[in-house]
Design an enzyme around this catalytic site. Structure first.
Site, PDB file in Angstrom:
ATOM      1  N   SER A 137      -5.549 -51.747  84.071  1.00 32.54           N
ATOM      2  CA  SER A 137      -4.210 -51.168  84.022  1.00 32.54           C
ATOM      3  C   SER A 137      -3.177 -52.240  84.347  1.00 32.54           C
ATOM      4  CB  SER A 137      -4.106 -50.019  85.033  1.00 32.54           C
ATOM      5  OG  SER A 137      -2.809 -49.485  85.064  1.00 32.54           O
ATOM      6  N   LYS A 163      -4.550 -50.645  79.581  1.00 34.51           N
ATOM      7  CA  LYS A 163      -3.552 -49.589  79.733  1.00 34.51           C
ATOM      8  C   LYS A 163      -2.224 -50.231  80.112  1.00 34.51           C
ATOM      9  CE  LYS A 163      -3.506 -46.761  83.433  1.00 34.51           C
ATOM     10  NZ  LYS A 163      -3.822 -45.571  84.273  1.00 34.51           N
ATOM     11  N   LYS A 165       1.671 -49.496  81.436  1.00 29.45           N
ATOM     12  CA  LYS A 165       2.634 -48.559  82.007  1.00 29.45           C
ATOM     13  C   LYS A 165       3.912 -48.586  81.172  1.00 29.45           C
ATOM     14  CE  LYS A 165       0.350 -47.260  85.759  1.00 29.45           C
ATOM     15  NZ  LYS A 165      -0.020 -45.856  86.048  1.00 29.45           N
ATOM     16  N   ASP A 190       0.660 -45.222  79.649  1.00 31.27           N
ATOM     17  CA  ASP A 190       0.736 -44.248  80.740  1.00 31.27           C
ATOM     18  C   ASP A 190       2.174 -44.160  81.228  1.00 31.27           C
ATOM     19  OD1 ASP A 190       0.348 -42.593  82.913  1.00 31.27           O
ATOM     20  OD2 ASP A 190      -0.666 -44.101  84.141  1.00 31.27           O
ATOM     21  N   GLU A 215      -0.933 -41.205  78.020  1.00 31.49           N
ATOM     22  CA  GLU A 215      -1.261 -40.549  79.280  1.00 31.49           C
ATOM     23  C   GLU A 215      -0.015 -39.999  79.983  1.00 31.49           C
ATOM     24  OE1 GLU A 215      -3.616 -41.634  83.472  1.00 31.49           O
ATOM     25  OE2 GLU A 215      -3.493 -43.093  81.837  1.00 31.49           O
ATOM     26  N   ASP A 240      -3.282 -36.595  83.685  1.00 36.37           N
ATOM     27  CA  ASP A 240      -3.585 -37.228  84.970  1.00 36.37           C
ATOM     28  C   ASP A 240      -2.995 -36.360  86.072  1.00 36.37           C
ATOM     29  OD1 ASP A 240      -3.799 -38.803  87.246  1.00 36.37           O
ATOM     30  OD2 ASP A 240      -2.812 -40.558  86.415  1.00 36.37           O
ATOM     31  N   LYS A 264      -9.370 -38.817  88.701  1.00 34.40           N
ATOM     32  CA  LYS A 264      -9.181 -39.689  89.857  1.00 34.40           C
ATOM     33  C   LYS A 264      -9.762 -38.996  91.086  1.00 34.40           C
ATOM     34  CE  LYS A 264      -5.110 -42.305  88.388  1.00 34.40           C
ATOM     35  NZ  LYS A 264      -3.663 -42.522  88.569  1.00 34.40           N
ATOM     36  N   GLY A 292      -7.785 -45.116  88.624  1.00 39.89           N
ATOM     37  CA  GLY A 292      -7.793 -45.725  89.948  1.00 39.89           C
ATOM     38  C   GLY A 292      -6.431 -45.700  90.605  1.00 39.89           C
TER      39      GLY A 292
END
Length: 369
Positions: A137, A163, A165, A190, A215, A240, A264, A292
């Site tokens: 990530s 991934k 952000k 995400d 996400e 999530d 998670k 995570g």
């Protein structure tokens, strides 16, 4: 029968090797709480409360978890006798919410129980593989060039999925740049719920970039909005923050609010509910992966064990320790080689806490009783 005679809590802080920014906040160091459960026969189990310092990802913080752990969860754990960790999880469920705090105790109970049972934690949870596929990530960077540099580093490390952000104003342009530079890279984004529920244009544009998933575009409780967006996109939505309880997953499945689940351990309250979520998702043919919270080695080891379950068919955020910390809190770091992390085959958690190093980096310590 297991009875816990002692609970210890340690607030530990470690610096990150690279700043990490999401749509809500930036981190340069992380403070987590380690939980130690000691049974009446002297056996020890370790768990990690990996909450954020501020109430951005969830309502919980390190301070709130410290208060709940010491004042409410520790007395429950000390007063209970149990044969299986799921029994202790049921006792702790009387504490509403506070999933991160409960997760540390639940994982410590599983680590203790699996070691006393003489089986690896992964096997105790129902895992069926000896290595797990690892993704990574990446946070929001100052510039697109900085982001491309970070992606290149992680691709060189062998990570099998990246991934990114995103946030309003940092979405289509940087993601398109990464896709152009890495046309074959398994890539997903995400948003951490940063977009208003009427935003569709950004996601239609992202839908054209060949992503594995988008996400959590909207706020956690906006499941109806997620369902409406999923209905007009080819790219699967991944939930999530929307799924804190297994009942949330049941609702999401009924609404068709997403096609993938990020499980998670911390968000769901521990390994016990995480396994239940895995089983429910698998029964509905919904792919899952393990997300995570920048866990230290203890929490990361629990994530690796969980990721060995058969429904985890997508790369999980079980990056090697070195991606986040110059030195982790276990005597041996978690290592990612060629995009894979080995699943420990020894009884229990599979990693040993580095107690002297922990002591050096402990801000506060509490022993109960």
């Amino acid at each position: 029968m297991i009875k816990i005679d002692r609970v210890e809590l340690r607030r530990v802080e470690l610096p990150l090797v690279h700043r990490f920014q999401t749509s809500s906040h930036e981190s340069r160091a992380l403070e987590h709480i380690l939980v130690t459960l000691t049974s009446s026969d002297g056996a020890v189990g370790w768990g990690e409360i990996a909450s954020a310092s501020g109430p951005y990802y969830s309502a919980e913080t390190v301070d709130s978890c410290w208060a709940v752990a010491g004042s409410f969860l520790a007395p429950i754990v000390l007063g209970a006798s149990w044969e299986h960790p799921s029994e202790l999880a049921a006792d702790m469920a009387k504490v509403r919410g506070n999933h991160f705090a409960r997760a540390g105790f639940d994982a410590a109970a599983w680590a203790l129980w699996s070691e006393q049972s003489g089986v690896p934690l992964a096997e105790a949870l129902g895992g069926d593989r000896n290595r797990v596929e690892a993704g990574v990530s990446l946070g929001i960077e100052p510039t697109v060039d900085d982001l491309l540099e970070q992606v290149a580093l992680r691709v060189a490390d062998g990570y099998r999925r990246v991934k990114l952000k995103i946030a309003p104003g940092w979405d289509v342009t940087p993601v398109r740049a990464v896709r152009v530079a890495f046309p074959d890279l398994p890539l997903h984004v995400d948003a951490n719920g940063a977009y208003p529920a009427d935003e569709i244009t950004v996601f239609r544009q992202l839908d054209e970039l060949g992503l594995l998933m988008i996400e959590q575009p909207y706020a956690p409780r906006a499941l109806v909005a997620h369902a409406a967006l999923q209905a007009v996109l080819d790219t699967p939505l991944c939930l999530d923050e929307s799924v804190e309880e297994v009942d949330d997953l049941t609702t999401a499945l009924r609404l068709e609010a997403g096609r993938i689940l990020n499980i998670k351990v911390s968000r769901m309250g521990g390994l016990t509910p995480a396994v239940r979520a895995h089983d429910l998702a698998r029964s509905h043919s919904m792919p899952v992966w393990c997300g995570g919270m920048h866990e230290f080695g203890i929490g990361r080891a629990a994530n690796v064990a969980l990721s060995s379950l058969p429904g985890f068919t997508l790369p999980s955020d079980v990056s090697g320790s070195a991606k986040y910390y110059a030195r982790d809190i276990t005597t041996a770091p978690i290592v990612c080689t060629g995009g894979w992390v080995d699943v420990p085959t020894v009884p229990g958690l599979g990693y040993t806490p580095d107690v002297p190093f922990l002591t050096e980096n402990t801000l506060t310590h509490q022993a109960i009783p």
